[in-house]
Motif scaffolding. Structure first.
Motif, short mmCIF file in Angstrom:
data_model
loop_
_atom_site.label_atom_id
_atom_site.label_comp_id
_atom_site.label_asym_id
_atom_site.label_seq_id
_atom_site.Cartn_x
_atom_site.Cartn_y
_atom_site.Cartn_z
N PRO A 184 0.82 -1.11 -0.02
CA PRO A 184 -0.01 -0.07 0.08
C PRO A 184 1.11 1.16 -0.10
N ASN A 229 -1.75 -2.47 11.05
CA ASN A 229 -1.86 -3.89 10.25
C ASN A 229 -2.95 -3.60 9.21
N ARG A 230 -3.94 -2.90 9.80
CA ARG A 230 -5.17 -2.82 8.87
C ARG A 230 -4.69 -1.83 7.45
N TYR A 268 -1.39 -1.33 6.78
CA TYR A 268 -0.48 -1.70 5.88
C TYR A 268 -0.60 -3.23 5.53
N ARG A 269 -1.49 -3.70 5.57
CA ARG A 269 -2.01 -5.15 5.40
C ARG A 269 -0.97 -6.20 5.79
N THR A 270 -0.31 -5.91 7.01
CA THR A 270 0.73 -6.90 7.51
C THR A 270 0.21 -7.66 8.67
N HIS A 271 1.08 -8.16 9.47
CA HIS A 271 0.68 -9.06 10.45
C HIS A 271 1.84 -8.86 11.77
#
Length: 628
Positions: free
Chosen positions: A103, A372-373, A375-378
């Motif tokens: 993103p 995380n939401r 960046y689409r990470t964990h």
């Protein structure tokens, strides 16, 4: 099968034969043109792609190839610095691939925060080449323009201000190594103006000092790169070596604390080390112990130091922790000793770019779930977040693609032109030499040939044989006698040393005599009846009619004078008398191959232009003597 007459068969064979000849000539032309085109194409490349040998450089149309060149330049052609910054282990830049898409917020968050970092947290990109010190990357060219404007294009004023002896081509951005503890630049005028210049650069010319990468290098030097070693030592579920992070404070894990303490005490630059205010009494006690209670000695050592109080102190309790890391003198020495030997580790907190960026993200998003939401990470914690270095490089490359591509296309040629124009008098010396050589050739040789042609001397053929005999020996045979003669005459380091040995040419005299012999004698007899003397007959009859042959001789004289290197270097060792070819040869001792190819392409332009504009006259000069 239809019957073909004999005449038709002969005509067919002739056409096939001629077609075969044309095919062979075409193939021969290709074998000549393709190497030249490869040289031209390679002149637009750099160390990362010059060995591809393509007729069209791939970065002209391929973003991946352009990305590799951009990254090479961005990290100053230093693959070690690139690996430290990205936690990779690449042997060179030739196999880099663009990072996976992320993103845009991942990149823009970092880029916005990066602009808030102080100058000693950022290294200058596109600034200097660690492999080839004199190569001018894009930043070096901007630095020259900055200094030219600052000093009104007066290199003498610049040298006086910086206490140096340089020309504009040698001006390179001083290397910044803020990630090394040993880097302590002198804060003089040159440094201050460098920082001012650095602040004017676009954002893609700055990247963060790789402190966390240096920490991983420190660990690798002790334990290697195998992630299993660190899993066992630290008891952490690490997926890869690059997941190791530098903690802000002393870790609770004993093994990590031991490595962290050693790195902080011995390796990390001081300006990345923060000290808690509670350590101020410890600092006061340390200085009192070091100076054995002698306040006068302390005041003398700190007099004039930027870290010292405005007035001399009268009690050790007046000493305060420095607001900024000392950069010079006793203040720096005392601060270094305090951190390395006396400061308890629990009072230390690190202020690296990576740690400050994580604090920024915590303030911005509040929770790791919110991050995380977006960046689409964990990530499980903010301490796991890494700076998106590769993603930022790709983003910059995509944003400024046209400008970056244009820079790579022009860079080698720009450097060659600047090198030639600022060093010595290469262009002027070459122009004078070529012009004088042609004039001298068109004066001495035609006069000698005219005399041998007009006056039937008994010794004419002996003279011609003697002149042609000089062509049987290579130039190296006569080089030493010519040099010694010119030295005795005191003509070394002058244009006469370059001109006199080649003033007369045996082949040119032989060629011109044959041409003059073929002119009708009626022309001379008619001119004599009109009252013309020998000089008038020479200037009005022979000279104008021999223009095609003279053009060929002039072209040969031009090529010999323009391309001369060895003789020009031997008899003119003063750099002020060096010609273009001598300077280009000197450049070839340090320049990379693409830059040398660019120099060869530029050097070939004058010869090419001469042939293009004079080809009709030259071809007549080649054909007419053969017909005669």
């Amino acid at each position: 099968m239809p019957h073909i007459p004999v005449v038709g068969r002969r005509a067919l064979k002739t056409r096939l034969f001629i077609g075969g000849l044309y095919l062979i000539l075409s193939l021969g032309a290709v074998t000549m043109v393709v190497p030249f085109l490869l040289m031209v194409a390679t002149s637009f490349t750099s160390e990362v792609d010059f060995q591809e040998f393509r007729l069209i450089p791939r970065y002209w149309y391929d973003d991946t190839a352009l990305y590799r060149k951009y990254v090479e330049s961005h990290y100053n052609e230093d693959v070690l610095l690139y690996n430290q910054t990205t936690s990779r282990d690449e042997p060179d830049f030739r196999r880099l691939e663009p990072p996976p898409p992320v993103p845009e917020k991942v990149v823009t968050d970092w880029l916005e925060f990066k602009e808030t970092l102080p100058s000693n947290y950022l290294l200058t990109a596109h600034a200097y080449s660690v492999a080839r010190a004199k190569i001018s990357l894009e930043g070096a060219q901007l630095y020259r323009q900055f200094l030219k404007k600052r000093f009104h294009n007066d290199i003498a004023a610049l040298n006086r201000a910086y206490h140096e002896t340089r020309d504009y081509f040698d001006l390179q951005i001083p290397q910044e190594q803020w990630h090394l503890r040993t880097f302590q630049p002198i804060r003089d005028r040159k440094f201050r103006e460098l920082m001012e210049f650095k602040a004017t650069l676009p954002d893609r010319f700055r990247f963060a000092a790789p402190i966390e990468g240096m920490y991983r290098d420190f660990l690798r030097s002790k334990y290697g790169r195998d992630v299993k070693v660190y899993r066992e030592r630290y008891g952490l579920p690490l997926a890869k070596f690059a997941d190791l992070r530098l903690s802000e404070r002393l870790p609770r894990n004993p093994a990590m604390a031991q490595d962290w303490a050693e790195y902080v005490r011995k390796e990390i630059p001081y300006h990345f080390v923060g000290v808690d205010p509670a350590a101020e009494p410890i600092f006061q006690a340390f200085l009192k112990r070091k100076y054995q209670g002698d306040l006068a000695l302390y005041n003398r050592n700190y007099a004039g130091n930027s870290s010292a109080p405005a007035q001399p102190i009268t009690d050790w309790s007046q000493i305060r922790l420095p607001r900024e890391t000392p950069t010079e003198g006793f203040a720096l020495s005392d601060w270094a000793d305090f951190i390395e030997k006396a400061l308890p580790l629990q009072y230390i907190h690190l202020r690296t770019p990576e740690i400050l960026f994580r604090h920024h993200l915590r303030r911005t998003y509040g929770s790791i779930a919110a991050l995380n939401r977006v960046y689409r990470t964990h990530y499980r914690d903010f301490s796991e977040v890494a700076i998106p270095v590769e993603e930022a490089d790709w983003w910059y490359m995509q944003r400024d693609k046209k400008q970056i591509r244009r820079e790579f296309i022009l860079r080698n040629y720009r450097d060659v032109i600047i090198y030639i124009t600022v060093h010595g008098r290469a262009l002027w010396n070459t122009f004078v030499l070529v012009t004088a050589t042609i004039l001298l050739t068109l004066t001495v040789n035609p006069l000698a040939a005219y005399a041998l042609s007009r006056y039937n001397l008994p010794q004419t053929y002996k003279i011609l044989l003697f002149l042609l005999a000089t062509m049987a020996f290579p130039a190296e045979v006569s080089a030493i006698p010519n040099f010694l003669l010119l030295k005795k005459l005191g003509l070394l380091n002058t244009f006469w040393a370059l001109l006199l040995p080649s003033a007369a040419n045996g082949f040119a005299i032989f060629l011109l005599k044959g041409f003059f012999d073929g002119l009708p004698q009626d022309l001379y007899e008619a001119a004599e009846l009109d009252g013309a003397n020998e000089f008038q007959m020479y200037t009005h009859i022979c000279f104008p009619m021999s223009k095609p042959v003279l053009a060929v001789i002039s072209l040969g004289a031009f090529g010999a004078a323009y391309g001369s290197f060895l003789w020009a270097f031997v008899v003119c060792q003063d750099p002020r008398m060096w010609t273009l070819m001598v300077w280009l040869q000197q450049m070839s001792t340090w320049a990379p191959q693409p830059m040398i190819f660019a120099a060869l392409c530029l050097a070939a332009i004058p010869t090419l232009l001469v042939f293009i504009f004079a080809q009709n006259v030259i071809m007549r000069g080649v054909i007419i003597p053969m017909e005669k």
